[in-house]
Design an enzyme around this catalytic site. Structure first.
Site, PDB file in Angstrom:
ATOM      1  N   LEU A  26       0.763  -1.267   0.012  1.00 52.46           N
ATOM      2  CA  LEU A  26       0.032   0.028   0.037  1.00 52.46           C
ATOM      3  C   LEU A  26       0.877   1.242  -0.172  1.00 52.46           C
ATOM      4  CD1 LEU A  26      -2.827  -1.237   2.437  1.00 52.46           C
ATOM      5  CD2 LEU A  26      -2.801  -1.294   0.046  1.00 52.46           C
ATOM      6  N   ASP A  51       5.530   4.370  -7.451  1.00 52.61           N
ATOM      7  CA  ASP A  51       4.939   4.682  -6.224  1.00 52.61           C
ATOM      8  C   ASP A  51       5.173   5.971  -5.565  1.00 52.61           C
ATOM      9  OD1 ASP A  51       4.130   2.059  -6.199  1.00 52.61           O
ATOM     10  OD2 ASP A  51       5.094   1.504  -4.533  1.00 52.61           O
TER      11      ASP A  51
HETATM   12  O1  PMV Z   1       5.574  -1.112  -3.297  1.00 51.32           O
HETATM   13  P1  PMV Z   1       4.713  -2.154  -3.874  1.00 51.32           P
HETATM   14  O2  PMV Z   1       4.810  -3.434  -3.154  1.00 51.32           O
HETATM   15  O3  PMV Z   1       3.418  -1.391  -4.007  1.00 51.32           O
HETATM   16  O4  PMV Z   1       4.910  -2.598  -5.432  1.00 51.32           O
HETATM   17  C1  PMV Z   1       5.588  -1.820  -6.351  1.00 51.32           C
HETATM   18  C2  PMV Z   1       5.378  -1.953  -7.766  1.00 51.32           C
HETATM   19  C3  PMV Z   1       6.486  -2.916  -8.430  1.00 51.32           C
HETATM   20  O5  PMV Z   1       5.884  -2.635 -10.012  1.00 51.32           O
HETATM   21  C4  PMV Z   1       6.324  -4.306  -8.266  1.00 51.32           C
HETATM   22  C5  PMV Z   1       7.607  -2.322  -8.533  1.00 51.32           C
HETATM   23  C6  PMV Z   1       8.034  -0.728  -9.120  1.00 51.32           C
HETATM   24  O6  PMV Z   1       8.988  -0.267  -8.245  1.00 51.32           O
HETATM   25  O7  PMV Z   1       7.019  -0.607  -9.962  1.00 51.32           O
END
Ligand code: PMV
Length: 314
Positions: A89, A135
């Site tokens: 999240l 993110d």
């Molecule tokens: O941080 P998370 O668990 O929401 O996942 C990140 C998303 C990925 O595509 C797996 C990695 C990335 O940096 O984009």
């Protein structure tokens, strides 16, 4: 003593996790759960929540300080997070962005694009050079963000790492209700991204799965804007199956998705997987949340698309 406070939201990835690392599109949305970071010049060494800054334990804060406060006076850093950690999240992105924003605010240099860049740099060092800016940019900008390999409408900024360049865009998103199901098993983004990386390096099949995930994300952008919930649900189920093939789902996540689907248009894991959370698109949030809880998940009903980072001087 000079000080600043910043707050940043968590996020969910609706479509495109993992595939976005290889240049395919992704759609991510800010949550109303937030992380707050306060920094004050104080003491004789950097401290986090009263303890001396520990490079491993406070990796994201350490990297933000190294990037933006090198040689500066010691800081007393306080964190308060409502975003559950290691649950897909965006807790680490919210912490990176809120720390970065507080440090930039302290220096009178806070701007959205600068914050997104610096927070991504801090996250890249903390995650040893892996991952995309999805993110950190979503948490900085808030609302909903499309990550793509080309510039399009709503363009915000682009961010490069090595050969790869990502173009970040604002997208409008209608009010949608999602139920998040936390599997209460911890997933580590860095490990899951590395695992997919090994698979992609070894087989053309994995690269095909990544491209198929990209196709689903592209279709989903239009479906989201047209509120085509039925088709979106189908797209979510398909994306979950492809992520399972990539090896990032778990029996618990599969189980929670199956339970949620009885009351939802569709369901999928969100974020890096290996544990963490799933999401379901539904008009019956209570029934869906109850089904998730019955299978041992921790449900949370959310409205999507809150504001991004904010900061003030103390
Ligand atoms: O941080 P998370 O668990 O929401 O996942 C990140 C998303 C990925 O595509 C797996 C990695 C990335 O940096 O984009």
């Amino acid at each position: 003593m000079a000080g600043a406070r910043a707050s940043a939201p968590g996020k969910v990835i609706l479509f495109g996790e993992h595939a976005v690392v290889y240049g395919e599109p992704a759609v991510a949305v800010a949550l109303s759960l937030r992380t707050e970071v306060t920094v004050r010049e104080a003491g004789d060494q950097h401290r986090v929540n009263g303890q001396p800054l520990a490079p491993y334990h406070h990796a994201y804060i350490k990297d933000a300080i190294e990037n933006l406060w090198k040689g500066g006076p010691p800081l007393d850093v306080r964190t308060d997070s409502r975003v559950p950690s290691a649950s897909g999240l965006g807790s680490s992105a919210a912490l990176s962005v809120a720390t970065t924003a507080a440090l930039l605010q302290l220096q009178g240099q806070l701007g959205e694009e600068r914050c997104a860049r610096e927070a991504y740099a801090a996250e890249v060092s903390a995650q040893r050079g892996r991952g995309s800016p999805t993110d950190t940019s979503t948490v900085t900008h808030g609302h909903a963000v499309l990550v793509d390999k080309e510039k399009g409408p709503g363009f915000l900024w682009d961010i490069q790492r090595g050969e790869r360049r990502w173009y970040l865009h604002h997208i409008d998103i209608p009010p949608l209700t999602l139920v998040i199901g936390n599997s209460l098993q911890r997933g580590r983004t860095m490990d899951e991204v590395a695992k997919v990386g090994r698979f992609v390096k070894k087989t053309g099949f994995a690269r095909e799965v990544i491209r198929d995930l990209g196709k689903i994300s592209r279709q989903a952008v239009e479906l989201i804007q047209d509120r085509e919930k039925l088709a979106l649900g189908v797209a979510m189920d398909e994306a979950h199956d492809l992520l399972t093939i990539l090896g990032v789902s778990t029996p618990k996540l599969d189980d929670l998705c199956n339970a949620a689907r009885q009351h939802a248009y569709g369901a999928k894991l969100t974020g890096s997987g290996g544990g963490g959370s799933m999401i379901a698109l539904t008009d019956e949030p209570e029934a869906c949340a109850a089904a998730i809880a019955k299978r041992g998940g921790h449900p949370l009903v959310v409205q999507l698309g809150g504001p991004g980072v904010s900061a003030s001087t103390l």
